[in-house]
Design an enzyme around this catalytic site. Structure first.
Site, PDB file in Angstrom:
ATOM      1  N   ASP A  72       0.852  -1.188   0.000  1.00 18.82           N
ATOM      2  CA  ASP A  72       0.000   0.000   0.000  1.00 18.82           C
ATOM      3  C   ASP A  72       0.892   1.243   0.000  1.00 18.82           C
ATOM      4  OD1 ASP A  72      -3.219   0.481   1.165  1.00 18.82           O
ATOM      5  OD2 ASP A  72      -1.823   2.173   1.062  1.00 18.82           O
TER       6      ASP A  72
ATOM      7  N   ASN B 252     -13.002  -3.505   2.666  1.00 17.37           N
ATOM      8  CA  ASN B 252     -14.069  -2.511   2.726  1.00 17.37           C
ATOM      9  C   ASN B 252     -14.950  -2.588   1.473  1.00 17.37           C
ATOM     10  OD1 ASN B 252     -12.868  -1.534   5.119  1.00 17.37           O
ATOM     11  ND2 ASN B 252     -11.510  -0.194   3.951  1.00 17.37           N
TER      12      ASN B 252
ATOM     13  N   HIS C 244     -10.386  -5.377  -3.102  1.00 18.79           N
ATOM     14  CA  HIS C 244      -9.035  -5.632  -2.575  1.00 18.79           C
ATOM     15  C   HIS C 244      -9.131  -6.009  -1.105  1.00 18.79           C
ATOM     16  CE1 HIS C 244      -9.938  -1.333  -2.220  1.00 18.79           C
ATOM     17  NE2 HIS C 244      -9.273  -1.368  -1.067  1.00 18.79           N
TER      18      HIS C 244
ATOM     19  N   HIS D 104      -6.960  -5.829   2.486  1.00 20.08           N
ATOM     20  CA  HIS D 104      -5.817  -5.232   3.181  1.00 20.08           C
ATOM     21  C   HIS D 104      -5.163  -6.286   4.068  1.00 20.08           C
ATOM     22  CE1 HIS D 104      -6.776  -0.865   2.543  1.00 20.08           C
ATOM     23  NE2 HIS D 104      -7.991  -1.352   2.360  1.00 20.08           N
TER      24      HIS D 104
HETATM   25  P1  AMP Z   1      -9.852   1.230   0.609  1.00 21.79           P
HETATM   26  O1  AMP Z   1      -9.972   2.509   1.391  1.00 21.79           O
HETATM   27  O2  AMP Z   1     -10.212  -0.007   1.362  1.00 21.79           O
HETATM   28  O3  AMP Z   1     -10.554   1.342  -0.728  1.00 21.79           O
HETATM   29  O4  AMP Z   1      -8.303   1.078   0.342  1.00 21.79           O
HETATM   30  C1  AMP Z   1      -7.628   1.667  -0.724  1.00 21.79           C
HETATM   31  C2  AMP Z   1      -6.158   1.587  -0.399  1.00 21.79           C
HETATM   32  O5  AMP Z   1      -5.436   1.709  -1.597  1.00 21.79           O
HETATM   33  C3  AMP Z   1      -5.666   2.681   0.557  1.00 21.79           C
HETATM   34  O6  AMP Z   1      -5.049   2.074   1.682  1.00 21.79           O
HETATM   35  C4  AMP Z   1      -4.668   3.458  -0.301  1.00 21.79           C
HETATM   36  O7  AMP Z   1      -3.559   3.894   0.444  1.00 21.79           O
HETATM   37  C5  AMP Z   1      -4.262   2.417  -1.347  1.00 21.79           C
HETATM   38  N1  AMP Z   1      -3.843   2.950  -2.621  1.00 21.79           N
HETATM   39  C6  AMP Z   1      -4.477   3.857  -3.395  1.00 21.79           C
HETATM   40  N2  AMP Z   1      -3.808   4.047  -4.553  1.00 21.79           N
HETATM   41  C7  AMP Z   1      -2.724   3.232  -4.507  1.00 21.79           C
HETATM   42  C8  AMP Z   1      -1.642   2.970  -5.391  1.00 21.79           C
HETATM   43  N3  AMP Z   1      -1.536   3.600  -6.573  1.00 21.79           N
HETATM   44  N4  AMP Z   1      -0.712   2.073  -5.015  1.00 21.79           N
HETATM   45  C9  AMP Z   1      -0.798   1.433  -3.828  1.00 21.79           C
HETATM   46  N5  AMP Z   1      -1.801   1.628  -2.947  1.00 21.79           N
HETATM   47  C10 AMP Z   1      -2.748   2.523  -3.273  1.00 21.79           C
END
Ligand code: AMP
Ligand code: ZN
Length: 137
Positions: free
Chosen positions: A32, A88, A101, A103
Site C-alpha cells: 500500500d 471494505n 481488494h 488489506h
Molecule cells: P480502501 O480505502 O479499502 O478502498 O483502500 C484503498 C487503499 O489503496 C488505501 O489504503 C490506499 O492507500 C491504497 N492505494 C491507493 N492508490 C494506490 C496505489 N496507486 N498504489 C498502492 N496503494 C494505493
C-alpha cells in the site's frame, strides 16, 4: 473483465509499476502506498470486480487462501506481533478504490494504530429480531 478507468486494474495487470510482493495468473499483491504499518499490503484480483458483492465465489475463496499464505510469510519475515485482514465494501464502509481488494496489515506492539468501532448495546429482543431479518426464519 477490466475497467479502463480503474487504477487497480492497471496496477494488477502491470501497466502501472507497483511494489509487488506476489503475482500469479489471477492476483497481484502490492505494498500500500500509504501504509498503516510496515508491510501493509493489498491483494488485487487481476480482473475487475467492484466489491465483495460482485466477486465470484471461486475468486473469493482463492483470495482468502492467498491472504492466509501471505500473512504467514509476512509474519515470519517481518516478525510482526499480530495481523489484521480488512476488506471494505462501499463508500460508507470506507472503500475508496472501487476494485475489490483485501488489506493485509501486520501489527506490531506499540505501532500506534487502532482498528476499532464504538460498541453499542443490544438486548436479546433486538438480537433475535436481527437474526430473523438475516436468516428469514
Ligand atoms: P480502501 O480505502 O479499502 O478502498 O483502500 C484503498 C487503499 O489503496 C488505501 O489504503 C490506499 O492507500 C491504497 N492505494 C491507493 N492508490 C494506490 C496505489 N496507486 N498504489 C498502492 N496503494 C494505493
Ligand atoms: Zn479495476
Amino acid at each position: 473483465m477490466r475497467d479502463e478507468k480503474c487504477i487497480f486494474c492497471k496496477i494488477a495487470n502491470g501497466e502501472i509499476p507497483s511494489n509487488t510482493i506476489f503475482e500469479d495468473e489471477e492476483f497481484r499483491a502490492i505494498l500500500d502506498l500509504a501504509p498503516a504499518t510496515k508491510g501493509h499490503a493489498l491483494i488485487l484480483p487481476k480482473n475487475h470486480f467492484e466489491n465483495l458483492f460482485e466477486l465470484p465465489e471461486e475468486i473469493a475463496a482463492k483470495a482468502m487462501v492467498l491472504a492466509k499464505r501471505l500473512a504467514c510469510e509476512m509474519k515470519d519475515r517481518l516478525d510482526c506481533d499480530g495481523f489484521n485482514i480488512m476488506q471494505n465494501n462501499g463508500e460508507i464502509a470506507g472503500q475508496t478504490v472501487f476494485h475489490f481488494h483485501m488489506h493485509l496489515i501486520p501489527r506490531y506492539k506499540d505501532d500506534g494504530q487502532t482498528i476499532e468501532w464504538d460498541k453499542r448495546e443490544a438486548g436479546p429482543e433486538e438480537l433475535e429480531s436481527v437474526r430473523k431479518q438475516i436468516t428469514g426464519c
